[in-house]
Design a protein around this motif. Sequence first.
Motif, PDB file in Angstrom:
ATOM      1  N   PHE A 115      51.813  62.473 -23.616  1.00  0.00           N
ATOM      2  CA  PHE A 115      51.168  61.170 -23.392  1.00  0.00           C
ATOM      3  C   PHE A 115      50.582  60.950 -21.924  1.00  0.00           C
ATOM      4  O   PHE A 115      49.479  60.321 -21.776  1.00  0.00           O
ATOM      5  CB  PHE A 115      52.176  60.063 -23.787  1.00  0.00           C
ATOM      6  N   ALA A 116      51.499  61.356 -21.067  1.00  0.00           N
ATOM      7  CA  ALA A 116      51.108  61.226 -19.614  1.00  0.00           C
ATOM      8  C   ALA A 116      49.726  61.969 -19.193  1.00  0.00           C
ATOM      9  O   ALA A 116      48.799  61.495 -18.558  1.00  0.00           O
ATOM     10  CB  ALA A 116      52.101  61.585 -18.678  1.00  0.00           C
ATOM     11  N   LEU A 117      49.549  63.200 -19.917  1.00  0.00           N
ATOM     12  CA  LEU A 117      48.460  63.985 -19.653  1.00  0.00           C
ATOM     13  C   LEU A 117      47.157  63.208 -20.054  1.00  0.00           C
ATOM     14  O   LEU A 117      46.385  63.213 -19.476  1.00  0.00           O
ATOM     15  CB  LEU A 117      48.548  65.256 -20.351  1.00  0.00           C
ATOM     16  N   ALA A 118      47.619  62.704 -21.268  1.00  0.00           N
ATOM     17  CA  ALA A 118      46.210  61.989 -21.952  1.00  0.00           C
ATOM     18  C   ALA A 118      45.884  60.739 -21.162  1.00  0.00           C
ATOM     19  O   ALA A 118      44.959  60.188 -20.919  1.00  0.00           O
ATOM     20  CB  ALA A 118      46.688  61.611 -23.293  1.00  0.00           C
ATOM     21  N   GLY A 119      47.163  59.777 -20.577  1.00  0.00           N
ATOM     22  CA  GLY A 119      46.849  58.764 -19.772  1.00  0.00           C
ATOM     23  C   GLY A 119      46.156  58.873 -18.747  1.00  0.00           C
ATOM     24  O   GLY A 119      45.114  58.223 -17.819  1.00  0.00           O
ATOM     25  N   VAL A 120      46.617  60.203 -17.837  1.00  0.00           N
ATOM     26  CA  VAL A 120      45.810  60.596 -16.366  1.00  0.00           C
ATOM     27  C   VAL A 120      44.456  60.928 -16.810  1.00  0.00           C
ATOM     28  O   VAL A 120      43.720  60.227 -15.831  1.00  0.00           O
ATOM     29  CB  VAL A 120      46.935  61.658 -16.030  1.00  0.00           C
ATOM     30  N   THR A 121      44.104  61.792 -17.929  1.00  0.00           N
ATOM     31  CA  THR A 121      42.979  62.004 -18.032  1.00  0.00           C
ATOM     32  C   THR A 121      41.852  60.748 -18.472  1.00  0.00           C
ATOM     33  O   THR A 121      40.873  60.701 -18.059  1.00  0.00           O
ATOM     34  CB  THR A 121      42.611  63.029 -19.366  1.00  0.00           C
ATOM     35  N   ALA A 122      42.484  59.910 -19.301  1.00  0.00           N
ATOM     36  CA  ALA A 122      41.827  58.867 -19.569  1.00  0.00           C
ATOM     37  C   ALA A 122      41.462  57.873 -18.089  1.00  0.00           C
ATOM     38  O   ALA A 122      40.305  57.547 -18.229  1.00  0.00           O
ATOM     39  CB  ALA A 122      42.719  57.635 -20.545  1.00  0.00           C
ATOM     40  N   PHE A 123      42.331  57.689 -17.398  1.00  0.00           N
ATOM     41  CA  PHE A 123      42.112  57.259 -15.928  1.00  0.00           C
ATOM     42  C   PHE A 123      40.867  57.811 -15.158  1.00  0.00           C
ATOM     43  O   PHE A 123      40.080  57.108 -14.690  1.00  0.00           O
ATOM     44  CB  PHE A 123      43.353  57.072 -15.202  1.00  0.00           C
ATOM     45  N   GLY A 124      41.048  59.283 -15.457  1.00  0.00           N
ATOM     46  CA  GLY A 124      39.857  59.855 -14.702  1.00  0.00           C
ATOM     47  C   GLY A 124      38.580  59.946 -15.340  1.00  0.00           C
ATOM     48  O   GLY A 124      37.749  60.060 -14.430  1.00  0.00           O
ATOM     49  N   CYS A 125      38.517  59.760 -16.649  1.00  0.00           N
ATOM     50  CA  CYS A 125      37.373  59.526 -17.441  1.00  0.00           C
ATOM     51  C   CYS A 125      36.684  58.201 -17.129  1.00  0.00           C
ATOM     52  O   CYS A 125      35.702  58.197 -16.852  1.00  0.00           O
ATOM     53  CB  CYS A 125      37.619  59.880 -18.772  1.00  0.00           C
ATOM     54  N   VAL A 126      37.637  57.025 -17.266  1.00  0.00           N
ATOM     55  CA  VAL A 126      37.027  55.732 -17.359  1.00  0.00           C
ATOM     56  C   VAL A 126      37.360  54.849 -16.285  1.00  0.00           C
ATOM     57  O   VAL A 126      37.070  53.586 -16.405  1.00  0.00           O
ATOM     58  CB  VAL A 126      36.712  55.253 -18.818  1.00  0.00           C
ATOM     59  N   GLY A 127      38.231  55.365 -15.285  1.00  0.00           N
ATOM     60  CA  GLY A 127      39.040  54.298 -14.459  1.00  0.00           C
ATOM     61  C   GLY A 127      40.133  53.571 -15.275  1.00  0.00           C
ATOM     62  O   GLY A 127      40.810  53.720 -15.966  1.00  0.00           O
ATOM     63  N   VAL A 128      39.844  52.161 -14.475  1.00  0.00           N
ATOM     64  CA  VAL A 128      40.737  51.190 -14.915  1.00  0.00           C
ATOM     65  C   VAL A 128      41.066  51.085 -16.360  1.00  0.00           C
ATOM     66  O   VAL A 128      42.008  50.642 -17.106  1.00  0.00           O
ATOM     67  CB  VAL A 128      40.835  49.753 -14.384  1.00  0.00           C
ATOM     68  N   PRO A 129      39.939  51.061 -17.284  1.00  0.00           N
ATOM     69  CA  PRO A 129      39.898  50.850 -18.454  1.00  0.00           C
ATOM     70  C   PRO A 129      40.825  51.821 -19.266  1.00  0.00           C
ATOM     71  O   PRO A 129      41.511  51.623 -20.559  1.00  0.00           O
ATOM     72  CB  PRO A 129      38.454  51.101 -18.943  1.00  0.00           C
ATOM     73  N   GLY A 130      40.833  53.165 -18.557  1.00  0.00           N
ATOM     74  CA  GLY A 130      41.585  54.225 -19.071  1.00  0.00           C
ATOM     75  C   GLY A 130      43.136  54.038 -19.130  1.00  0.00           C
ATOM     76  O   GLY A 130      43.898  54.089 -20.172  1.00  0.00           O
ATOM     77  N   VAL A 131      43.623  52.927 -18.201  1.00  0.00           N
ATOM     78  CA  VAL A 131      45.081  52.813 -18.003  1.00  0.00           C
ATOM     79  C   VAL A 131      45.360  51.780 -19.142  1.00  0.00           C
ATOM     80  O   VAL A 131      46.453  51.666 -19.595  1.00  0.00           O
ATOM     81  CB  VAL A 131      45.148  52.135 -16.752  1.00  0.00           C
ATOM     82  N   LEU A 146      43.618  51.468 -21.908  1.00  0.00           N
ATOM     83  CA  LEU A 146      43.659  52.095 -23.317  1.00  0.00           C
ATOM     84  C   LEU A 146      45.257  52.837 -23.559  1.00  0.00           C
ATOM     85  O   LEU A 146      45.690  52.991 -24.611  1.00  0.00           O
ATOM     86  CB  LEU A 146      42.567  53.181 -23.299  1.00  0.00           C
ATOM     87  N   ALA A 147      45.690  53.504 -22.418  1.00  0.00           N
ATOM     88  CA  ALA A 147      47.009  53.965 -22.481  1.00  0.00           C
ATOM     89  C   ALA A 147      47.866  52.990 -22.728  1.00  0.00           C
ATOM     90  O   ALA A 147      48.901  53.273 -23.896  1.00  0.00           O
ATOM     91  CB  ALA A 147      47.359  54.669 -21.341  1.00  0.00           C
ATOM     92  N   GLY A 148      47.941  51.789 -22.148  1.00  0.00           N
ATOM     93  CA  GLY A 148      49.072  50.930 -22.633  1.00  0.00           C
ATOM     94  C   GLY A 148      48.803  50.540 -24.006  1.00  0.00           C
ATOM     95  O   GLY A 148      49.782  50.231 -24.845  1.00  0.00           O
ATOM     96  N   VAL A 149      47.628  50.359 -24.516  1.00  0.00           N
ATOM     97  CA  VAL A 149      47.507  50.067 -25.873  1.00  0.00           C
ATOM     98  C   VAL A 149      47.810  51.013 -26.838  1.00  0.00           C
ATOM     99  O   VAL A 149      48.583  50.652 -27.765  1.00  0.00           O
ATOM    100  CB  VAL A 149      45.702  49.494 -26.254  1.00  0.00           C
ATOM    101  N   ALA A 150      47.377  52.055 -26.508  1.00  0.00           N
ATOM    102  CA  ALA A 150      48.075  53.439 -27.268  1.00  0.00           C
ATOM    103  C   ALA A 150      49.595  53.338 -27.469  1.00  0.00           C
ATOM    104  O   ALA A 150      50.300  53.607 -28.460  1.00  0.00           O
ATOM    105  CB  ALA A 150      47.716  54.435 -26.695  1.00  0.00           C
ATOM    106  N   PHE A 151      50.094  53.048 -26.254  1.00  0.00           N
ATOM    107  CA  PHE A 151      51.716  52.837 -26.363  1.00  0.00           C
ATOM    108  C   PHE A 151      52.346  51.916 -27.246  1.00  0.00           C
ATOM    109  O   PHE A 151      53.282  52.395 -27.984  1.00  0.00           O
ATOM    110  CB  PHE A 151      52.123  52.730 -24.788  1.00  0.00           C
ATOM    111  N   VAL A 152      51.695  50.675 -26.962  1.00  0.00           N
ATOM    112  CA  VAL A 152      52.156  49.616 -27.983  1.00  0.00           C
ATOM    113  C   VAL A 152      51.777  49.996 -29.601  1.00  0.00           C
ATOM    114  O   VAL A 152      52.687  49.658 -30.314  1.00  0.00           O
ATOM    115  CB  VAL A 152      51.253  48.511 -27.732  1.00  0.00           C
ATOM    116  N   MET A 153      50.618  50.811 -29.709  1.00  0.00           N
ATOM    117  CA  MET A 153      50.471  51.258 -31.219  1.00  0.00           C
ATOM    118  C   MET A 153      51.464  52.279 -31.681  1.00  0.00           C
ATOM    119  O   MET A 153      51.846  52.192 -32.904  1.00  0.00           O
ATOM    120  CB  MET A 153      48.910  51.690 -31.105  1.00  0.00           C
TER     121      MET A 153
END
Length: 256
Positions: A187-203, A205-212
């Motif tokens: 999950f951390a790997l996906a979250g870091v990649t998401a941040f690298g891809c789209v910046g703050v929105p990636g963080v 997205l990771a938070g929303v994913a964790f809630v889901m």
Amino acid sequence: MASSDTSPFRPRDINTALALLTRLPVKADFSRGARAAWAYSIAGAALALLAALPTAALLFIGLPPALAAVVWLTAMIVMSGAMHEDGLADTADGFWGGWDKVRRLEIMRDSHIGAYGVIALCLSIAARWGAIAILLEADVWLFGLLAVAMLSRANMTLVMAALPHARSDGLSHSQGRAPRTGALTGFALAGVTAFGCVGVPGVILAGVAFVMAALCSATARVKIGGQTGDVLGATQQITEITLLFTLVILAQYFSI
């Protein structure tokens, strides 16, 4: 079969993840079972990058985003063998078609699809198509969709680690239970990649994913007392839809 190899990470785990979550022709050793779950997000990235090839080509020659979204969605479904869609349909039928755990598990194992399953599939495809069509109008659509593909599959590992098996057989049971360290790493790997891809929105997205992941786990625990392969597939689908909708909203406030 469980493996005596208890190492948290192995390079060959990527092949195992690809073999389990896609129909790509890779050679894999399944002896590590759920220990390879940390690489599920990498399998999601591979699918997204491959689906991007025909999608980008068709957008380049002038195909409207609404039709290119069909191509993206079709490519992702075909390459994954529609296993997540199948899991969503079976879970919808079982969770809302049965009155107790035993009956719900029986319905989920039945190869026939019921009304709840059909409705869930139709809504899933429509929701994803609509959101993807909107996102394809952005210049950096690939990075957003890549983040969604990784996070939605990483969520499967969180549910695997959080819940016991609901039945004593089946694909999920045969692969074992994902170690918590591996699940969090994936999950951390996906979250870091998401941040690298789209910046703050990636963080976000990771938070929303964790809630889901927490919501899907709680629902499965109440309905059948644990997780199955179908539950994992449904988790991926529900997470993907939620993240796509979130990304559409975030695109209005950030440069995505």
